[in-house]
Write a protein that holds these residues in place. Structure first.
Motif, PDB file in Angstrom:
ATOM      1  N   MET A 189      -3.960  21.766  -6.641  1.00  0.00           N
ATOM      2  CA  MET A 189      -3.413  21.123  -5.437  1.00  0.00           C
ATOM      3  C   MET A 189      -2.379  20.051  -5.758  1.00  0.00           C
ATOM      4  O   MET A 189      -1.884  19.368  -4.863  1.00  0.00           O
ATOM      5  N   TYR A 190      -2.092  19.865  -7.030  1.00  0.00           N
ATOM      6  CA  TYR A 190      -1.211  18.798  -7.480  1.00  0.00           C
ATOM      7  C   TYR A 190       0.203  19.352  -7.627  1.00  0.00           C
ATOM      8  O   TYR A 190       0.359  20.479  -8.084  1.00  0.00           O
ATOM      9  N   PRO A 191       1.233  18.592  -7.252  1.00  0.00           N
ATOM     10  CA  PRO A 191       1.254  17.205  -6.779  1.00  0.00           C
ATOM     11  C   PRO A 191       1.252  17.074  -5.248  1.00  0.00           C
ATOM     12  O   PRO A 191       1.532  15.994  -4.740  1.00  0.00           O
ATOM     13  N   LYS A 192       0.934  18.183  -4.553  1.00  0.00           N
ATOM     14  CA  LYS A 192       0.849  18.078  -3.100  1.00  0.00           C
ATOM     15  C   LYS A 192      -0.206  17.036  -2.724  1.00  0.00           C
ATOM     16  O   LYS A 192      -0.003  16.197  -1.866  1.00  0.00           O
ATOM     17  N   LYS A 193      -1.360  17.108  -3.396  1.00  0.00           N
ATOM     18  CA  LYS A 193      -2.446  16.152  -3.193  1.00  0.00           C
ATOM     19  C   LYS A 193      -2.678  15.368  -4.490  1.00  0.00           C
ATOM     20  O   LYS A 193      -2.291  15.809  -5.567  1.00  0.00           O
ATOM     21  N   GLY A 194      -3.334  14.232  -4.359  1.00  0.00           N
ATOM     22  CA  GLY A 194      -3.823  13.537  -5.551  1.00  0.00           C
ATOM     23  C   GLY A 194      -2.897  12.514  -6.173  1.00  0.00           C
ATOM     24  O   GLY A 194      -3.241  11.905  -7.173  1.00  0.00           O
ATOM     25  N   THR A 195      -1.708  12.288  -5.579  1.00  0.00           N
ATOM     26  CA  THR A 195      -0.852  11.251  -6.134  1.00  0.00           C
ATOM     27  C   THR A 195       0.051  10.679  -5.045  1.00  0.00           C
ATOM     28  O   THR A 195       0.061  11.162  -3.909  1.00  0.00           O
ATOM     29  N   ILE A 196       0.769   9.640  -5.396  1.00  0.00           N
ATOM     30  CA  ILE A 196       1.727   9.016  -4.475  1.00  0.00           C
ATOM     31  C   ILE A 196       3.094   9.119  -5.119  1.00  0.00           C
ATOM     32  O   ILE A 196       3.390   8.418  -6.096  1.00  0.00           O
ATOM     33  N   ALA A 197       3.895  10.044  -4.610  1.00  0.00           N
ATOM     34  CA  ALA A 197       5.225  10.276  -5.175  1.00  0.00           C
ATOM     35  C   ALA A 197       6.070  10.976  -4.124  1.00  0.00           C
ATOM     36  O   ALA A 197       5.535  11.628  -3.222  1.00  0.00           O
ATOM     37  N   ALA A 198       7.378  10.834  -4.240  1.00  0.00           N
ATOM     38  CA  ALA A 198       8.266  11.516  -3.295  1.00  0.00           C
ATOM     39  C   ALA A 198       7.977  13.008  -3.336  1.00  0.00           C
ATOM     40  O   ALA A 198       7.888  13.605  -4.409  1.00  0.00           O
ATOM     41  N   GLY A 199       7.773  13.597  -2.157  1.00  0.00           N
ATOM     42  CA  GLY A 199       7.494  15.032  -2.071  1.00  0.00           C
ATOM     43  C   GLY A 199       6.023  15.361  -1.918  1.00  0.00           C
ATOM     44  O   GLY A 199       5.680  16.450  -1.474  1.00  0.00           O
ATOM     45  N   SER A 200       5.141  14.417  -2.265  1.00  0.00           N
ATOM     46  CA  SER A 200       3.704  14.662  -2.084  1.00  0.00           C
ATOM     47  C   SER A 200       3.328  14.482  -0.622  1.00  0.00           C
ATOM     48  O   SER A 200       3.980  13.733   0.107  1.00  0.00           O
ATOM     49  N   GLU A 201       2.268  15.158  -0.185  1.00  0.00           N
ATOM     50  CA  GLU A 201       1.793  14.944   1.174  1.00  0.00           C
ATOM     51  C   GLU A 201       1.272  13.504   1.306  1.00  0.00           C
ATOM     52  O   GLU A 201       0.713  12.956   0.353  1.00  0.00           O
ATOM     53  N   ALA A 202       1.484  12.953   2.488  1.00  0.00           N
ATOM     54  CA  ALA A 202       1.169  11.530   2.674  1.00  0.00           C
ATOM     55  C   ALA A 202      -0.305  11.331   3.030  1.00  0.00           C
ATOM     56  O   ALA A 202      -0.664  10.930   4.131  1.00  0.00           O
ATOM     57  N   ASP A 203      -1.163  11.630   2.061  1.00  0.00           N
ATOM     58  CA  ASP A 203      -2.590  11.315   2.160  1.00  0.00           C
ATOM     59  C   ASP A 203      -2.766   9.978   1.451  1.00  0.00           C
ATOM     60  O   ASP A 203      -2.733   9.910   0.221  1.00  0.00           O
ATOM     61  N   LEU A 204      -2.934   8.934   2.220  1.00  0.00           N
ATOM     62  CA  LEU A 204      -2.899   7.585   1.660  1.00  0.00           C
ATOM     63  C   LEU A 204      -4.066   6.757   2.178  1.00  0.00           C
ATOM     64  O   LEU A 204      -4.455   6.878   3.339  1.00  0.00           O
ATOM     65  N   VAL A 205      -4.591   5.930   1.302  1.00  0.00           N
ATOM     66  CA  VAL A 205      -5.655   5.007   1.696  1.00  0.00           C
ATOM     67  C   VAL A 205      -5.158   3.589   1.473  1.00  0.00           C
ATOM     68  O   VAL A 205      -4.697   3.253   0.384  1.00  0.00           O
ATOM     69  N   LEU A 206      -5.226   2.782   2.521  1.00  0.00           N
ATOM     70  CA  LEU A 206      -4.968   1.350   2.360  1.00  0.00           C
ATOM     71  C   LEU A 206      -6.327   0.714   2.065  1.00  0.00           C
ATOM     72  O   LEU A 206      -7.195   0.646   2.938  1.00  0.00           O
ATOM     73  N   TRP A 207      -6.484   0.348   0.821  1.00  0.00           N
ATOM     74  CA  TRP A 207      -7.799  -0.062   0.293  1.00  0.00           C
ATOM     75  C   TRP A 207      -7.858  -1.572   0.203  1.00  0.00           C
ATOM     76  O   TRP A 207      -7.009  -2.194  -0.441  1.00  0.00           O
ATOM     77  N   ASP A 208      -8.859  -2.137   0.838  1.00  0.00           N
ATOM     78  CA  ASP A 208      -9.045  -3.588   0.785  1.00  0.00           C
ATOM     79  C   ASP A 208      -9.996  -3.914  -0.362  1.00  0.00           C
ATOM     80  O   ASP A 208     -11.202  -3.667  -0.266  1.00  0.00           O
TER      81      ASP A 208
END
Ligand SMILES: [Zn+2]
Length: 465
Positions: A383-402
């Protein structure tokens, strides 16, 4: 409107960077360091201030069992309740298991599991296929599954008469994946030996939950891990050991990897944090809450597993989430431990537990935390790099972690559809504040705000590694 997440600390498997993240059309368009000459122009974008927060790739849980038949009942979370709980805990992708029954075409099993997820999944999901029978057309079936994005298969060396397959079947499946690029996942325990021990225990009147653990020795796990890796070596295939629980088994994986073999393994929070001594003293039926397979181990194994994660002898932490309610499901085994449905809940708490006991405790770097909870499973399972990282072109699955948020885990407040928590009363620091899936806000302040059924089936790539 595009989404601009400003001022956060963006963490990936290999970097930690104060940066802005621009998301449009569900995809990450740009990650720009705060110390760049010019910042991303916020005009026209929805701006979210992530000051003081970590921006993490959404978690990837590669081992879950939602709505799964077992021992005459079903796991208590379905694709709606399970994926919602996952999302609240910061997991944005799961890989669940379809089960081919004996004599059934894999296609039928896939259709059945698509049916379970359709209209219910709140986050994106992939499916592994559990093989119980290669029959006449099984090998071609495997190829057709790869064509449907089922890039991994699971076989059982345990549960004789139910899920267990013989070594010939395992070897043939491994050989096929050497050709079609898929990955074989192994439940590695010597089921035949365990069955003898179980029957002996029952005959001696040993019926309490603790005997589930005592009849499944670590050597039975280590032997099967060694055998699985040997068969993969002979087949020229990769192999992935699921839910590795003990030092004995870990030693087998480490030796294989030291020899350069493509063997991978995961462990789960329960093996890292719970133990025979603490949870299963053999005193009451309450201990059925911790009946899963492999079982809890002696406490001394925990630090070995943490060390294995740190040094990449273990690559992934998944949950093996397979909840059964204590009151009416675990109770099926009140007089016979072998009838207790095997499995426990955990899909919601994986990120919190591994962050707190890994990063806060100084056992794992922040980057390694991201790697074992998101990047490595995305890579290994295609599933990489669609999932599992933060980079241009990856799907925007993001967690704002406190990183400062305090939380006490409890069945009274969790979102999983099960009447107990394996981690009841565990206090953790660090929690998901906001969760985005393909750029959509789906969790805000601990509440699911997305649409049920929005999750999509993920077609995964064979040889995604
Ligand atoms: Zn499992």
């Amino acid at each position: 409107m595009a989404l601009l997440i400003q001022n956060g600390t963006v963490v990936t498997a290999d970097s930690t960077l104060a940066a802005d993240v621009l998301v449009d059309g569900g995809v990450i368009r740009e990650v720009r360091a705060l110390d760049s000459v010019a910042r991303i122009d916020p005009v026209g974008h929805e701006v979210v201030d992530a000051r003081g927060l970590l921006v993490l790739p959404g978690g990837v849980d590669a081992h879950t069992h939602l709505d799964m038949p077992f021992g005459g009942t079903y796991s208590s979370d379905d694709f709606e309740t399970g994926t919602r709980a996952a999302a609240i805990g910061g997991t944005t992708t799961i890989v669940d298991f379809a089960i081919q029954s004996r004599g059934m075409k894999m296609r039928t099993a896939l259709d059945t599991w698509w049916g379970k997820a359709e209209g219910k999944a709140c986050i994106d999901y992939g499916l592994h296929m559990i093989i119980t029978d290669l029959g006449a057309s099984g090998l071609e079936d495997m190829d057709s599954m790869v064509g449907e994005g089922v890039a991994s298969f699971k076989l059982f060396m345990a549960y004789p008469g139910v899920l267990m397959v013989d070594d010939a079947t395992i070897f043939r499946a491994l050989r096929q994946t050497a050709k079609n690029g898929a990955l074989v996942c192994m439940h590695a325990e010597n089921g035949s030996v365990i069955d003898v021990l179980v029957q002996e225990a029952l005959a001696e009147g040993k019926r309490a939950p603790v005997y589930h653990a005592l009849t499944r020795p670590t050597v039975a796990e280590a032997e099967a891990v060694q055998r699985a890796i040997a068969m993969a070596e002979m087949a020229g295939a990769l192999v992935y050991i699921v839910h590795l629980s003990s030092e004995d088994a870990l030693n087998q994986v480490r030796e294989a990897r030291d020899r350069g073999l493509p063997a991978f393994a995961e462990t789960c929070p329960q093996y890292l944090l719970l133990s025979l001594e603490d949870q299963m003293p053999g005193k009451s039926f309450e201990e059925a809450k911790y009946v899963f397979t492999p079982p809890l181990r002696k406490k001394a194994n925990q630090q070995k597993l943490w060390d294995g994660l740190k040094h990449d002898h273990l690559q992934v932490v998944s949950t093996d989430h397979c909840p059964f309610c204590f009151a009416d499901q675990k109770a099926l085994g009140r007089d016979d431990f072998s009838k207790i449905p095997n499995g426990g809940p955990g899909i919601e708490n994986r990120m919190q537990l591994i962050y707190h006991h890994g990063v806060n405790a100084g056992r794992l770097s922040l980057n390694r935390f991201v790697e074992i909870t998101a990047t490595a499973p995305a890579r290994i399972f295609g599933m990489y790099p669609k999932k599992g990282t933060i980079a241009a072109g990856s799907e925007a699955d993001l967690v704002l972690w406190d990183p400062e948020a305090e939380h006490t885990i409890s069945a009274a407040t969790h979102h999983m559809r099960v009447d107990y928590s394996m981690f009841e009363g565990f206090r953790v620091r660090g929690n998901a504040r906001r969760v985005y899936s393909r750029g959509e806000l789906i969790v805000d302040g601990g509440e699911f705000v997305g649409r049920v059924g929005r999750g999509k089936y993920l077609r995964r790539d064979a040889r995604g590694r």
